[in-house]
Design a protein around this motif. Structure first.
Motif, PDB file in Angstrom:
ATOM      1  N   GLN A 175      -2.227  21.753 -15.621  1.00 47.93           N
ATOM      2  CA  GLN A 175      -1.950  20.378 -15.237  1.00 47.93           C
ATOM      3  C   GLN A 175      -3.064  19.931 -14.302  1.00 47.93           C
ATOM      4  N   ILE A 176      -3.801  18.916 -14.695  1.00 50.81           N
ATOM      5  CA  ILE A 176      -4.960  18.467 -13.936  1.00 50.81           C
ATOM      6  C   ILE A 176      -4.610  17.182 -13.200  1.00 50.81           C
ATOM      7  N   VAL A 177      -4.889  17.162 -11.902  1.00 51.50           N
ATOM      8  CA  VAL A 177      -4.665  15.976 -11.076  1.00 51.50           C
ATOM      9  C   VAL A 177      -6.026  15.457 -10.630  1.00 51.50           C
ATOM     10  N   LEU A 178      -6.421  14.324 -11.176  1.00 51.03           N
ATOM     11  CA  LEU A 178      -7.692  13.692 -10.824  1.00 51.03           C
ATOM     12  C   LEU A 178      -7.443  12.685  -9.709  1.00 51.03           C
ATOM     13  N   VAL A 179      -8.153  12.826  -8.609  1.00 55.12           N
ATOM     14  CA  VAL A 179      -7.873  12.036  -7.410  1.00 55.12           C
ATOM     15  C   VAL A 179      -9.073  11.178  -7.029  1.00 55.12           C
ATOM     16  N   ASP A 180      -8.806   9.936  -6.631  1.00 52.69           N
ATOM     17  CA  ASP A 180      -9.807   9.119  -5.945  1.00 52.69           C
ATOM     18  C   ASP A 180      -9.572   9.253  -4.443  1.00 52.69           C
ATOM     19  N   LEU A 181     -10.543   9.794  -3.718  1.00 54.89           N
ATOM     20  CA  LEU A 181     -10.413   9.912  -2.271  1.00 54.89           C
ATOM     21  C   LEU A 181     -10.506   8.543  -1.613  1.00 54.89           C
ATOM     22  N   ARG A 182     -10.017   8.442  -0.378  1.00 50.31           N
ATOM     23  CA  ARG A 182     -10.049   7.144   0.308  1.00 50.31           C
ATOM     24  C   ARG A 182     -11.463   6.563   0.338  1.00 50.31           C
ATOM     25  N   ASN A 183     -11.523   5.268   0.245  1.00 54.10           N
ATOM     26  CA  ASN A 183     -12.791   4.521   0.223  1.00 54.10           C
ATOM     27  C   ASN A 183     -13.620   4.772  -1.027  1.00 54.10           C
ATOM     28  N   HIS A 184     -13.013   5.348  -2.054  1.00 49.63           N
ATOM     29  CA  HIS A 184     -13.693   5.598  -3.317  1.00 49.63           C
ATOM     30  C   HIS A 184     -12.788   5.186  -4.476  1.00 49.63           C
ATOM     31  N   GLY A 185     -13.410   4.809  -5.586  1.00 47.54           N
ATOM     32  CA  GLY A 185     -12.665   4.514  -6.796  1.00 47.54           C
ATOM     33  C   GLY A 185     -11.602   3.456  -6.602  1.00 47.54           C
ATOM     34  N   ARG A 186     -10.385   3.772  -7.063  1.00 48.24           N
ATOM     35  CA  ARG A 186      -9.275   2.819  -6.994  1.00 48.24           C
ATOM     36  C   ARG A 186      -8.318   3.109  -5.847  1.00 48.24           C
ATOM     37  N   SER A 187      -8.691   4.022  -4.958  1.00 53.25           N
ATOM     38  CA  SER A 187      -7.853   4.298  -3.789  1.00 53.25           C
ATOM     39  C   SER A 187      -8.096   3.255  -2.699  1.00 53.25           C
ATOM     40  N   PRO A 188      -7.150   3.118  -1.765  1.00 50.71           N
ATOM     41  CA  PRO A 188      -7.289   2.101  -0.714  1.00 50.71           C
ATOM     42  C   PRO A 188      -8.520   2.315   0.160  1.00 50.71           C
ATOM     43  N   HIS A 189      -8.989   1.222   0.734  1.00 46.58           N
ATOM     44  CA  HIS A 189     -10.101   1.245   1.679  1.00 46.58           C
ATOM     45  C   HIS A 189      -9.560   1.333   3.104  1.00 46.58           C
ATOM     46  N   SER A 190     -10.363   1.918   3.971  1.00 45.26           N
ATOM     47  CA  SER A 190     -10.000   2.057   5.379  1.00 45.26           C
ATOM     48  C   SER A 190     -11.267   2.081   6.216  1.00 45.26           C
ATOM     49  N   ASP A 191     -11.170   1.574   7.430  1.00 41.96           N
ATOM     50  CA  ASP A 191     -12.294   1.655   8.361  1.00 41.96           C
ATOM     51  C   ASP A 191     -12.436   3.056   8.939  1.00 41.96           C
ATOM     52  N   HIS A 192     -11.448   3.904   8.727  1.00 38.00           N
ATOM     53  CA  HIS A 192     -11.445   5.275   9.255  1.00 38.00           C
ATOM     54  C   HIS A 192     -11.767   6.240   8.125  1.00 38.00           C
ATOM     55  N   PHE A 193     -12.673   7.191   8.407  1.00 43.81           N
ATOM     56  CA  PHE A 193     -13.200   8.021   7.329  1.00 43.81           C
ATOM     57  C   PHE A 193     -13.726   9.333   7.892  1.00 43.81           C
ATOM     58  N   ASP A 194     -12.997  10.421   7.692  1.00 39.70           N
ATOM     59  CA  ASP A 194     -13.468  11.755   8.073  1.00 39.70           C
ATOM     60  C   ASP A 194     -12.685  12.793   7.282  1.00 39.70           C
ATOM     61  N   TYR A 195     -13.046  14.055   7.453  1.00 42.07           N
ATOM     62  CA  TYR A 195     -12.431  15.104   6.648  1.00 42.07           C
ATOM     63  C   TYR A 195     -10.969  15.344   6.998  1.00 42.07           C
ATOM     64  N   ASN A 196     -10.609  15.211   8.265  1.00 40.32           N
ATOM     65  CA  ASN A 196      -9.203  15.363   8.632  1.00 40.32           C
ATOM     66  C   ASN A 196      -8.336  14.345   7.910  1.00 40.32           C
ATOM     67  N   LEU A 197      -8.785  13.092   7.893  1.00 40.70           N
ATOM     68  CA  LEU A 197      -8.015  12.040   7.247  1.00 40.70           C
ATOM     69  C   LEU A 197      -7.945  12.243   5.736  1.00 40.70           C
ATOM     70  N   MET A 198      -9.069  12.600   5.127  1.00 38.77           N
ATOM     71  CA  MET A 198      -9.067  12.806   3.676  1.00 38.77           C
ATOM     72  C   MET A 198      -8.195  13.991   3.278  1.00 38.77           C
ATOM     73  N   ALA A 199      -8.215  15.046   4.087  1.00 43.03           N
ATOM     74  CA  ALA A 199      -7.358  16.197   3.807  1.00 43.03           C
ATOM     75  C   ALA A 199      -5.887  15.820   3.942  1.00 43.03           C
ATOM     76  N   GLU A 200      -5.559  15.028   4.952  1.00 39.85           N
ATOM     77  CA  GLU A 200      -4.180  14.573   5.139  1.00 39.85           C
ATOM     78  C   GLU A 200      -3.732  13.694   3.977  1.00 39.85           C
ATOM     79  N   ASP A 201      -4.627  12.837   3.491  1.00 42.37           N
ATOM     80  CA  ASP A 201      -4.310  11.997   2.331  1.00 42.37           C
ATOM     81  C   ASP A 201      -3.896  12.848   1.132  1.00 42.37           C
ATOM     82  N   VAL A 202      -4.705  13.873   0.832  1.00 42.29           N
ATOM     83  CA  VAL A 202      -4.420  14.724  -0.328  1.00 42.29           C
ATOM     84  C   VAL A 202      -3.157  15.543  -0.084  1.00 42.29           C
ATOM     85  N   ALA A 203      -2.957  15.997   1.157  1.00 40.92           N
ATOM     86  CA  ALA A 203      -1.742  16.743   1.483  1.00 40.92           C
ATOM     87  C   ALA A 203      -0.501  15.887   1.244  1.00 40.92           C
ATOM     88  N   GLU A 204      -0.565  14.623   1.613  1.00 39.84           N
ATOM     89  CA  GLU A 204       0.556  13.711   1.377  1.00 39.84           C
ATOM     90  C   GLU A 204       0.834  13.576  -0.118  1.00 39.84           C
TER      91      GLU A 204
END
Length: 231
Positions: free
Chosen positions: A39-68
């Motif tokens: 089962q393949i899950v293709l993800v758009d990380l924040r501020n990329h592709g069709r995922s939401p934009h945010s003024d905040h951008f770092d690895y902690n936040l991106m990891a939390e996004d995927v964890a959610e």
């Protein structure tokens, strides 16, 4: 943050995380092959592709996004496959939320800090006049700063046509540019943390060097490293 994602296939889940300036569409052809067994899950990380934009951008936040995303989908003990920036997101996720990760595959990326290599590319993209009806006009502008046709076409896949005419970026280019130093930072990989890991590197790439290989093998017990010749 609710990340855009697409799920194809059935079986043990593999989460694919794209690199800087990329999106989940970059991995569609490979995902179709892997989906025959997983089962393949293709993800758009924040501020990329069709995922939401945010003024905040770092690895902690991106990891939390995927964890959610994983928790909300009841996915635990997954295989993370990340390329470049996406590989560092996978590493950060594995370190912070080990209960979610069974294996990790890093493509062309170690956990160390890197020197800036994309400033000129981003400045060229920021300087483009997107108020045109033709992509070839934008490509012509970009060619003045970026000679490689392949790189230009990769970047221009991020263009989105506006209803009122002209184009806009799918990615949040300004946030990425502003926080680019965050993307260069290392991931603090604990020496006592054991995880089934695979590092895939290109023979001609300097993103995983011989020094990196020695460090990976000394820090991560049982880490596998594969080199693709002439890549």
């Amino acid at each position: 943050m609710n990340l855009y994602h697409k799920i194809i296939g059935q079986g043990e889940p593999i989460i694919i995380l794209h690199g800087l300036f990329g999106n989940s569409d970059n991995w569609r052809s490979i995902a179709k092959v892997l989906a025959e067994s997983y089962q393949i899950v293709l993800v758009d990380l924040r501020n990329h592709g069709r995922s939401p934009h945010s003024d905040h951008f770092d690895y902690n936040l991106m990891a939390e996004d995927v964890a959610e995303l994983l928790r909300s989908s009841w996915m635990y003990g997954v295989t993370l496959l990340g390329h470049s920036m996406g590989a560092k997101v996978a590493m950060q996720l594995a370190v912070r939320y080990p209960e979610l990760v069974k294996r990790m595959i890093s493509i062309d990326m170690s956990y160390r800090a890197y020197l800036p290599q994309h400033i000129e590319i981003m400045e060229a993209m920021r300087a483009l006049d997107l108020d045109t009806e033709h992509r070839r006009v934008i490509d012509r502008q970009l060619s003045q700063a970026i000679e490689s046709y392949a790189i230009r076409q990769f970047l221009l896949k991020n263009l989105k046509r506006k209803k009122e005419g002209g184009f806009m970026w799918k990615m949040n280019l300004e946030a990425i540019y502003k926080h680019y130093d965050e993307i260069l930072k290392p991931i603090e990989w604990p020496e006592d943390y054991e995880l089934a890991t695979l590092f895939i590197r290109g023979e001609a790439s300097d993103y995983i060097t011989k020094t990196d290989i020695e460090d990976i093998r000394s820090r991560i017990q049982g880490a596998k490293i594969i080199t693709i010749a002439q890549a």
